[in-house]
Design a protein around this motif. Structure first.
Motif, PDB file in Angstrom:
ATOM      1  N   SER A   1       0.863  -1.185   0.221  1.00  0.00           N
ATOM      2  CA  SER A   1       0.057   0.045  -0.065  1.00  0.00           C
ATOM      3  C   SER A   1       0.860   1.124   0.131  1.00  0.00           C
ATOM      4  O   SER A   1       1.951   1.367   0.270  1.00  0.00           O
ATOM      5  CB  SER A   1      -0.901   0.149   1.355  1.00  0.00           C
ATOM      6  N   ILE A   2       0.131   2.291  -0.259  1.00  0.00           N
ATOM      7  CA  ILE A   2       1.038   3.692  -0.511  1.00  0.00           C
ATOM      8  C   ILE A   2      -0.183   4.665   0.239  1.00  0.00           C
ATOM      9  O   ILE A   2      -1.103   4.659   0.150  1.00  0.00           O
ATOM     10  CB  ILE A   2       1.375   4.191  -1.890  1.00  0.00           C
ATOM     11  N   GLY A   3       0.550   5.511   1.149  1.00  0.00           N
ATOM     12  CA  GLY A   3      -0.143   6.330   1.875  1.00  0.00           C
ATOM     13  C   GLY A   3      -0.334   7.782   0.941  1.00  0.00           C
ATOM     14  O   GLY A   3      -0.925   7.634  -0.196  1.00  0.00           O
ATOM     15  N   THR A   4       0.195   8.717   1.229  1.00  0.00           N
ATOM     16  CA  THR A   4       0.215   9.928   0.274  1.00  0.00           C
ATOM     17  C   THR A   4       1.174   9.852  -0.958  1.00  0.00           C
ATOM     18  O   THR A   4       2.340   9.565  -0.725  1.00  0.00           O
ATOM     19  CB  THR A   4       0.525  11.242   1.187  1.00  0.00           C
TER      20      THR A   4
ATOM     21  N   GLY B   1      -4.020  11.764  -0.459  1.00  0.00           N
ATOM     22  CA  GLY B   1      -3.973  10.979   0.360  1.00  0.00           C
ATOM     23  C   GLY B   1      -4.528   9.510  -0.216  1.00  0.00           C
ATOM     24  O   GLY B   1      -5.175   9.461  -1.379  1.00  0.00           O
ATOM     25  N   SER B   2      -4.390   8.576   0.581  1.00  0.00           N
ATOM     26  CA  SER B   2      -4.807   7.392   0.180  1.00  0.00           C
ATOM     27  C   SER B   2      -6.413   7.308  -0.015  1.00  0.00           C
ATOM     28  O   SER B   2      -6.987   6.530  -0.598  1.00  0.00           O
ATOM     29  CB  SER B   2      -4.550   6.204   1.037  1.00  0.00           C
TER      30      SER B   2
ATOM     31  N   SER C   1      -7.912   9.957  -1.253  1.00  0.00           N
ATOM     32  CA  SER C   1      -7.960  10.924  -2.264  1.00  0.00           C
ATOM     33  C   SER C   1      -8.335  12.446  -1.693  1.00  0.00           C
ATOM     34  O   SER C   1      -8.606  13.210  -2.389  1.00  0.00           O
ATOM     35  CB  SER C   1      -9.321  10.398  -3.009  1.00  0.00           C
TER      36      SER C   1
ATOM     37  N   ARG D   1      -5.040   9.892  -8.366  1.00  0.00           N
ATOM     38  CA  ARG D   1      -4.212   8.836  -8.298  1.00  0.00           C
ATOM     39  C   ARG D   1      -5.237   7.588  -8.563  1.00  0.00           C
ATOM     40  O   ARG D   1      -6.507   7.700  -8.543  1.00  0.00           O
ATOM     41  CB  ARG D   1      -3.594   8.653  -6.938  1.00  0.00           C
TER      42      ARG D   1
ATOM     43  N   ASN E   1      -5.013   3.817  -7.544  1.00  0.00           N
ATOM     44  CA  ASN E   1      -4.687   2.917  -6.688  1.00  0.00           C
ATOM     45  C   ASN E   1      -4.093   1.665  -6.894  1.00  0.00           C
ATOM     46  O   ASN E   1      -2.991   1.057  -6.637  1.00  0.00           O
ATOM     47  CB  ASN E   1      -5.456   2.849  -5.258  1.00  0.00           C
TER      48      ASN E   1
ATOM     49  N   ASN F   1      -0.926   1.770  -8.676  1.00  0.00           N
ATOM     50  CA  ASN F   1      -0.112   2.610  -8.010  1.00  0.00           C
ATOM     51  C   ASN F   1       0.712   4.028  -8.607  1.00  0.00           C
ATOM     52  O   ASN F   1       1.840   4.072  -8.959  1.00  0.00           O
ATOM     53  CB  ASN F   1       1.111   1.710  -7.597  1.00  0.00           C
TER      54      ASN F   1
ATOM     55  N   ALA G   1       6.295   9.157  -2.748  1.00  0.00           N
ATOM     56  CA  ALA G   1       5.372   8.233  -2.252  1.00  0.00           C
ATOM     57  C   ALA G   1       5.870   7.921  -0.834  1.00  0.00           C
ATOM     58  O   ALA G   1       7.078   7.844  -0.559  1.00  0.00           O
ATOM     59  CB  ALA G   1       5.356   6.888  -2.864  1.00  0.00           C
TER      60      ALA G   1
ATOM     61  N   GLN H   1       7.211   1.508   7.269  1.00  0.00           N
ATOM     62  CA  GLN H   1       6.909   2.093   6.164  1.00  0.00           C
ATOM     63  C   GLN H   1       8.015   2.956   5.663  1.00  0.00           C
ATOM     64  O   GLN H   1       8.665   3.542   6.581  1.00  0.00           O
ATOM     65  CB  GLN H   1       5.498   2.947   6.325  1.00  0.00           C
TER      66      GLN H   1
END
Length: 121
Positions: free
Chosen positions: A29-32, A51-52, A54, A70, A72, A75, A96, A107
């Motif tokens: 997963s990716i945060g911001t 952000g994740s 949106s 983005r 998701n 990615n 990222a 992370q």
């Protein structure tokens, strides 16, 4: 994890460009995700972030002209830049944050190598 940015180039004032940045690797997963820029002789500055969930954030200088989005599943983060001005000329970097990877503890944050945007007539 690698971030590959593309879409930069030379454009006339008032024109548009769309930047893309794909994150690759064993990503869970990716945060911001965000775009920064650095003009010659200046410090790197935040352009926009998403952000994740949106939520978005923009620098005052680009509000109403730039749109960050983005995907998701891919990615990927995008930056649609409209009504470009000469002062938008810079190297644009994608970022990222809070990236979780398979088999990696914690992370981490990553930067792409940058893509040059030149706004000139």
């Amino acid at each position: 994890v690698q971030l590959q940015a593309s879409g930069g180039g030379l454009v006339q004032p008032g024109g548009s460009l769309r930047l893309s940045c794909v994150a690759s690797g064993s990503i869970v997963s990716i945060g911001t995700m965000g775009w920064y820029r650095q003009a010659p002789g200046k410090q790197r500055e935040l352009v926009a972030s998403i952000g994740s969930g949106s939520s978005t954030n923009y620098a005052d200088s680009v509000k109403g002209r730039f749109t960050i989005s983005r995907d998701n599943a891919k990615n990927t983060v995008y930056l649609q830049m409209n009504s470009l001005k000469p002062e938008d000329t810079a190297v644009y970097y994608c970022n990222a944050r809070n990236v979780r990877e398979q088999y990696v503890i914690g992370q981490h944050n990553y930067w792409g190598r940058g893509t040059l945007v030149t706004v000139s007539s």
